[in-house]
Enzyme design. Structure first.
Site, PDB file in Angstrom:
ATOM      1  N   ASP A 196       0.849  -1.199   0.000  1.00  0.00           N
ATOM      2  CA  ASP A 196       0.000   0.000   0.000  1.00  0.00           C
ATOM      3  C   ASP A 196       0.881   1.244   0.000  1.00  0.00           C
ATOM      4  O   ASP A 196       1.888   1.298   0.703  1.00  0.00           O
ATOM      5  CB  ASP A 196      -0.908  -0.019   1.237  1.00  0.00           C
ATOM      6  N   ILE A 197       0.523   2.228  -0.820  1.00  0.00           N
ATOM      7  CA  ILE A 197       1.307   3.467  -0.874  1.00  0.00           C
ATOM      8  C   ILE A 197       0.967   4.307   0.365  1.00  0.00           C
ATOM      9  O   ILE A 197      -0.212   4.523   0.667  1.00  0.00           O
ATOM     10  CB  ILE A 197       0.995   4.271  -2.161  1.00  0.00           C
ATOM     11  N   GLU A 247      -4.860   2.332  -4.156  1.00  0.00           N
ATOM     12  CA  GLU A 247      -3.401   2.457  -4.107  1.00  0.00           C
ATOM     13  C   GLU A 247      -2.792   1.203  -3.488  1.00  0.00           C
ATOM     14  O   GLU A 247      -1.730   1.233  -2.912  1.00  0.00           O
ATOM     15  CB  GLU A 247      -3.004   3.737  -3.342  1.00  0.00           C
TER      16      GLU A 247
END
Lengths: 213, 318
Positions: free
Chosen positions: B177-178, B220
């Protein structure tokens, strides 16, 4: 014994049985000689049924149409009707080995390839069986393209194909087995009733020719 | 010219007639056009002289079944691609060099009803095949990143899980996950956010092995399926990815920015034998990475977090 059975005499049925036995023997021989497809066909079972009963009858012979694949093909000549090949679902995957080394299988899912190979193989088996029967009866038939049905489509397709018309059908059933692939299925042929008088005449001709009756 | 001859010549379909010895007896204009062989060149000669590959069993089965049983036979594009190799005449030639063909054949009988020759039809289905490829691609890929979409990723994961269970080989997944993605969108706009997602997607795609599968799991969030990989090696890869993302500088207009990722690693194990359990384990590990300060890797089995200092925000605006 149904009322329709009386449309053919026991002798006529016996002769037809013999014609079928010989035809299927020749069809199996043809398949192995011509295209190296080794198929065993069981002794066919013959009956005369009311047209509307056919779908129910076939479904009665197949334990679970929901888990099957079916290929149908119509044929027409003096002897006309439909041929139906039914395989247990997944059985066609075994036949894919028949195409080993010939296929570029990337990009297609197995169900598509199974369907295509069943259509191609069924078309050949149906052609071999029908053409030999027709030949024995002195007829030449032509074929419509095969159609494929899977699982839940089968029941509807059978019902639609053989809905009433009040006519009767001469019904053939056999089991076939591909020896080296351990794959098997059912072959049904349903001749439409219009062929009956022609069929009776052909049987009489056959009797005269081979039995000296 | 007879009406039938005109149709034979002008129809948008390849038509040819072969006799029992495979000699060409008829060859329409469509065939001349696409094969670059004129009827005069092929007439009376064996088709094998021009197309030796037709000696293969696939063609002989097709040809002989018509000849012996008089039936109508098929040669399907899905199984065989093409019968006669011809250049793809469409703009799709860059993707599909050869014309894709669906073929049929049937008997031609003489007055005695004996089969003397067979006709073959060749239909150009290249464009349909193109559309089919595109549809398959659309159903499998996320349009923005060209990574597998979530549903296809899950399908692939479940196939890989069955394979791993069958052969007793390890399998790991990474959930990625960003970090602080929302603030990228809020600060620089969604165009910049999309650009960052694409850049990370490419980085993941270019870094994993060929047998690994990368998908876009959500906005994301990404997922990597790593077949034949135990968690220790999966953590090494995750660490490498984390470091690469941390180093990468993204340029957006006059701005440059950096982002980081948090990763959760989980390995297939007897207690984690369904897709849901495996994905949940990786998700829990990802959550711990987030909770412990982000920009780190956490492995579900070993409870090991990467020895990297937490940075409250690694988003470096310039």
């Amino acid at each position: 014994m149904s009322e329709t059975a009386s449309l053919m005499t026991p002798l006529e049925k016996d002769v037809l049985q013999e014609i079928m036995n010989i035809s299927f023997g020749q069809a199996a021989a043809g398949l192995s000689e011509v295209i190296n497809l080794y198929v065993t066909l069981s002794v066919p079972y013959i009956d005369v049924l009311a047209h509307g009963e056919v779908a129910r009858y076939i479904k009665g012979k197949i334990p679970d149409t929901g888990e099957m694949s079916m290929v149908t093909q119509m044929f027409s000549g003096n002897f006309s009707g439909s041929s139906i090949l039914i395989f247990p679902h997944g059985e066609g995957k075994k036949l894919l080995r028949l195409f080993n080394g010939e296929l570029g299988t990337e990009g297609h899912d197995m169900d598509v390839l199974e369907r295509e190979s069943l259509i191609e193989i069924s078309n050949i088996i149906i052609g071999a069986c029908i053409s030999k029967i027709a030949e024995m009866l002195g007829d030449v038939v032509s074929y419509s393209p095969p159609r494929f049905y899977a699982r839940e489509q089968i029941s509807d397709a059978l019902r639609e194909s053989f809905e009433a018309e009040g006519a009767f059908a001469i019904f053939f059933k056999t089991l076939f087995q591909f020896e080296e692939y351990d794959a098997r299925g059912y072959l049904f042929m349903v001749s439409n009733g219009a062929a009956l008088s022609w069929l009776k005449q052909s049987i009489a001709n056959y009797l005269q020719k081979y039995a000296g009756a | 010219m007879q009406a039938h001859d005109q149709i034979f010549q002008n129809i948008n379909l390849g038509l040819m007639v072969l006799d029992r010895d495979l000699r060409v007896r008829a060859w329409n204009r469509w065939m001349e056009l696409h094969s670059s062989l004129s009827f005069a060149e092929v007439e009376g000669k064996s088709i094998l002289q021009f197309y030796p590959h037709l000696a293969q069993p696939e063609f002989s089965r097709f040809f002989k079944s018509v000849l012996s049983f008089g039936n109508y036979a098929f040669f399907s594009q899905k199984l065989h691609r093409q019968l006669i190799p011809m250049k793809n005449p469409h703009p799709s030639v860059a993707h599909i060099p050869y014309m894709q063909q669906n073929c049929t054949a049937g008997p031609i009988r003489n007055d005695q009803r004996a089969i003397e020759s067979i006709y073959i039809t060749i239909q150009d289905v290249t464009e349909y095949v193109m559309y089919e490829h595109r549809l398959v691609e659309m159903s499998r890929l996320d349009p923005m990143t060209r990574l597998l979409n979530r549903s296809h990723l899950e399908q692939t994961l479940s196939e890989e899980m069955s394979r791993a269970q069958r052969y007793g080989t390890p399998l790991s997944v990474l959930m990625i996950d960003i970090d602080f993605f929302k603030s990228i969108n809020d600060t620089y706009g969604h165009v910049c956010g999309d650009q960052v997602i694409k850049a990370i997607a490419n980085l993941l795609k270019d870094t994993v092995r060929r047998i690994d599968v990368v998908g876009r799991y959500g906005g994301e969030e990404f997922c990597c399926v790593l077949p034949e990989t135990a968690s220790d090696n999966a953590v090494l890869l995750a660490e490498r990815l984390r470091g690469m993302v941390e180093e990468k500088v993204h340029t957006f207009g006059a701005h440059t920015l950096k982002v980081t990722i948090s990763v959760g690693v989980a390995e297939l194990s007897p207690g984690r034998d369904t897709l849901e359990r495996l994905v949940n384990a990786a998700d829990d590990a990802l959550y711990r990475s987030k909770h412990q300060g982000r920009n780190r890797v956490t492995c579900a089995a070993l409870e090991e977090s990467a020895p990297h200092p937490a940075s409250a925000s690694s988003l470096l605006a310039n």
